[in-house]
Design an enzyme around this catalytic site. Structure first.
Site, PDB file in Angstrom:
ATOM      1  N   GLU A 283       8.917   7.385  -7.513  1.00 21.82           N
ATOM      2  CA  GLU A 283       7.972   8.340  -7.289  1.00 21.82           C
ATOM      3  C   GLU A 283       9.008   9.760  -6.888  1.00 21.82           C
ATOM      4  O   GLU A 283       9.785   9.460  -6.233  1.00 21.82           O
ATOM      5  CB  GLU A 283       7.196   8.526  -6.092  1.00 21.82           C
TER       6      GLU A 283
ATOM      7  N   ARG B 295      16.458  -5.783  -2.255  1.00 22.00           N
ATOM      8  CA  ARG B 295      16.976  -3.918  -2.304  1.00 22.00           C
ATOM      9  C   ARG B 295      18.031  -4.317  -2.252  1.00 22.00           C
ATOM     10  O   ARG B 295      18.466  -5.455  -1.266  1.00 22.00           O
ATOM     11  CB  ARG B 295      15.684  -3.056  -0.991  1.00 22.00           C
TER      12      ARG B 295
ATOM     13  N   LYS C 121      14.175   7.924   1.222  1.00 23.65           N
ATOM     14  CA  LYS C 121      14.138   9.251   1.021  1.00 23.65           C
ATOM     15  C   LYS C 121      13.974  10.099   2.116  1.00 23.65           C
ATOM     16  O   LYS C 121      13.646  11.168   1.710  1.00 23.65           O
ATOM     17  CB  LYS C 121      12.877   9.281  -0.216  1.00 23.65           C
TER      18      LYS C 121
END
Length: 553
Positions: A34, A259, A269
């Site tokens: 994104e 992850r 983020k």
């Protein structure tokens, strides 16, 4: 990108089986960020995995921007992501934007409404949360759940035309409010957002939710293996439901892997953006940031990051990786690549009183102690030098073998010198030391008359170039990213950067360019900073120290 991801792992095994059984003739993977921030080292793992698998099996790798939230996305992030992916070696075959599929997604939402599988809901966010239930209690059905198909089509069209305010209505999938999987409890698939989109501008005021958009995007592109992180495992049934009920021709398979979590590292983020917005760092590319652009400016190479991602592997369970492991790989990558140089970061003047005044000689010094094929360079040497402050001690501690009054050491690549005098200022601080040298002890001369225990580096005071050196420590003090009940800003290390003004030998920086790497003797691996270096001022970032206690198992 070379085939780094070729060791056996469960995702690769699935792909091998799918190809052998003929389920797929060609695999297609994607990296779908994104564009709401800069990529960090955690994203590198996904880039290396997805692009590496596509290359190994002669497949296709797409870069796709999941830009379904106009309030947080920006063209700046799009461009930075392209640069980072390309720099890492993730060469995409095609580039896509989720927003280019908005017409198709809208049509699929209409299809679900006509099939009685979606409805417009007027519940407030607070009411919806209350109706949703919990892990142990089923949810309650919305009072708007039984609206007719015609009413839902009308309301959804009016949502699209902008007749309602943000949050006033949503479109929900009609699945099962009693499902043990909370993601199945009539999830929102469209919401209202009166905001200009970076790509579609003001064409839309309704936007699809990620869980609805992502499977449609994958199916449109013919993605065979949709590889994502473990937090989406519970979303997989909804992913499959959307593909099926939207009657997509291509059926991708979602596969989850762990992850990347690292000690002393923020991987959110949102938190990284907070560091930038509050001026705690000097931008997304601050060398202390775990962003790919920050690591690049710090001096990390794409090879080191890819090798690191390969070494940590692909697993089904989360774990915490020691950040020193990444440092190990940059050392391994640079030790033969980066030429050596001498630099003094906390200068102390050393005067050789019996060396001829006005004389300068050029000494041969190895370009890389670990690779003789890199040859030698000529370094100027004269009566006045700079050494590191820590290489002199007026009253030495036990086992201190560097300079102190009456002691003799070797100047690296030069001569033996003996400290004879100490010059101090009015505050009783040492500002200069005087030495004598023995001209018979020149390096390479074969002198064997006596030995010294200490060797120190130096630069010639007359010709050395002024330089700024930036030394870094972890930005985050605690090992764990999440710390219950504690603001993560309280974990910021106030000593994460030290700025020193020193000198570097002139030969090593004669033709140096931004991002060039040097191995500064005893001080570490450094790179020329890309933001603050000018024609008048050299600024170096320390990539990593020369040694670490970390060992790769």
């Amino acid at each position: 990108m070379s085939n780094e991801i070729n060791s056996s792992n469960f995702i690769r095994n699935i792909i091998v089986e799918d190809l052998e059984t003929g389920k797929h003739k060609k695999i297609i993977t994607r990296f779908p960020p994104e564009p709401n921030g800069y990529l960090h080292v955690g994203h590198a793992k996904s880039i290396v995995l997805n692009s590496g698998l596509a290359e190994e099996f002669n497949g296709k790798f797409n870069l796709r921007f999941d830009d379904t939230n106009p309030t947080k996305e920006d063209t700046e992030y799009v461009e930075s992501i392209k640069e980072d992916v390309k720099w890492l070696g993730g060469n995409w075959d095609e580039i896509f934007f989720a927003s280019n599929y908005f017409d198709t997604m809208y049509e699929k939402a209409i299809l679900l409404i006509k099939k009685g599988l979606a409805y417009v809901c007027d519940l407030t966010p607070e009411e919806m949360k209350e109706y949703r239930g919990s892990l142990t209690e089923p949810g309650k059905e919305s009072p708007y759940r039984d609206r007719t198909v015609e009413e839902n089509l009308d309301l959804f069209e009016r949502m699209r035309k902008g007749e309602f305010k943000d949050g006033e209505k949503v479109l929900r999938a009609k699945i099962d409010m009693a499902s043990p999987n909370i993601n199945f409890r009539d999830p929102i698939i469209y919401r209202i957002a009166h905001a200009e989109h970076h790509n579609t501008k003001d064409k839309w005021c309704i936007y699809p939710m990620y869980d609805f958009a992502h499977p449609i995007e994958d199916a449109i592109e013919g993605i065979t293996h949709s590889i994502c992180t473990l937090e989406f495992e519970d979303h997989r049934p909804l992913y499959d439901w959307v593909v099926k009920e939207c009657e997509m021709e291509s059926v991708p398979r979602q596969i989850e892997f762990a992850r990347l979590n690292m000690t002393n590292t923020v991987m959110s983020k949102r938190k990284l953006k907070q560091l930038v917005d509050e001026g705690i760092v000097d931008g997304w590319d601050d060398p202390r940031m775990p962003t790919i652009s920050g690591l690049r400016r710090r001096g990390y190479t794409s090879e080191a990051i890819r090798n690191f991602c390969t070494a940590i592997g692909v697993a089904k369970s989360n774990s915490l990786v020691d950040s020193q492991m990444l440092e190990y790989f940059i050392r391994e990558d640079l030790q033969l690549k980066a030429p050596s140089a001498m630099a003094v970061m906390r200068p102390l003047k050393l005067v050789i009183t019996n060396y001829p005044e006005g004389q300068t000689e050029m000494l041969e010094v190895e370009n890389n102690a670990k690779d003789e094929t890199q040859g030698k360079r000529l370094v100027p040497f004269s009566r006045e030098l700079y050494i590191e402050q820590e290489d002199f001690m007026e009253v030495p501690v036990k086992k201190y073998f560097r300079l102190f009054p009456g002691n003799e050491v070797r100047l690296k690549g030069a001569y033996f010198v003996k400290c004879t005098d100490v010059i101090k200022n009015e505050n009783d601080e040492v500002v200069e030391i005087h030495c004598t040298y023995d001209p018979e002890t020149k390096s390479g001369s074969g002198f064997t008359g006596r030995k010294v225990k200490g060797t120190i580096h130096w630069v010639d005071a007359k010709t050395a170039k002024p330089a700024e050196f930036r030394l870094f420590e972890p930005l985050i003090l605690d090992d764990e990213e999440e710390n219950e009940g504690k603001n993560f800003l309280e974990q910021i290390n106030p000593n994460s950067m030290e700025v020193l003004q020193g000198f570097i030998e002139p030969t090593a920086v004669k033709n140096v360019k931004v991002q060039d790497k040097l191995q500064l003797i005893r001080n570490g691996f450094f790179t020329v900073d890309s933001k603050y270096t000018t024609d008048e001022k050299l600024v170096f970032n320390r990539i990593v120290s020369l040694k670490s206690s970390f060992r790769l198992k």
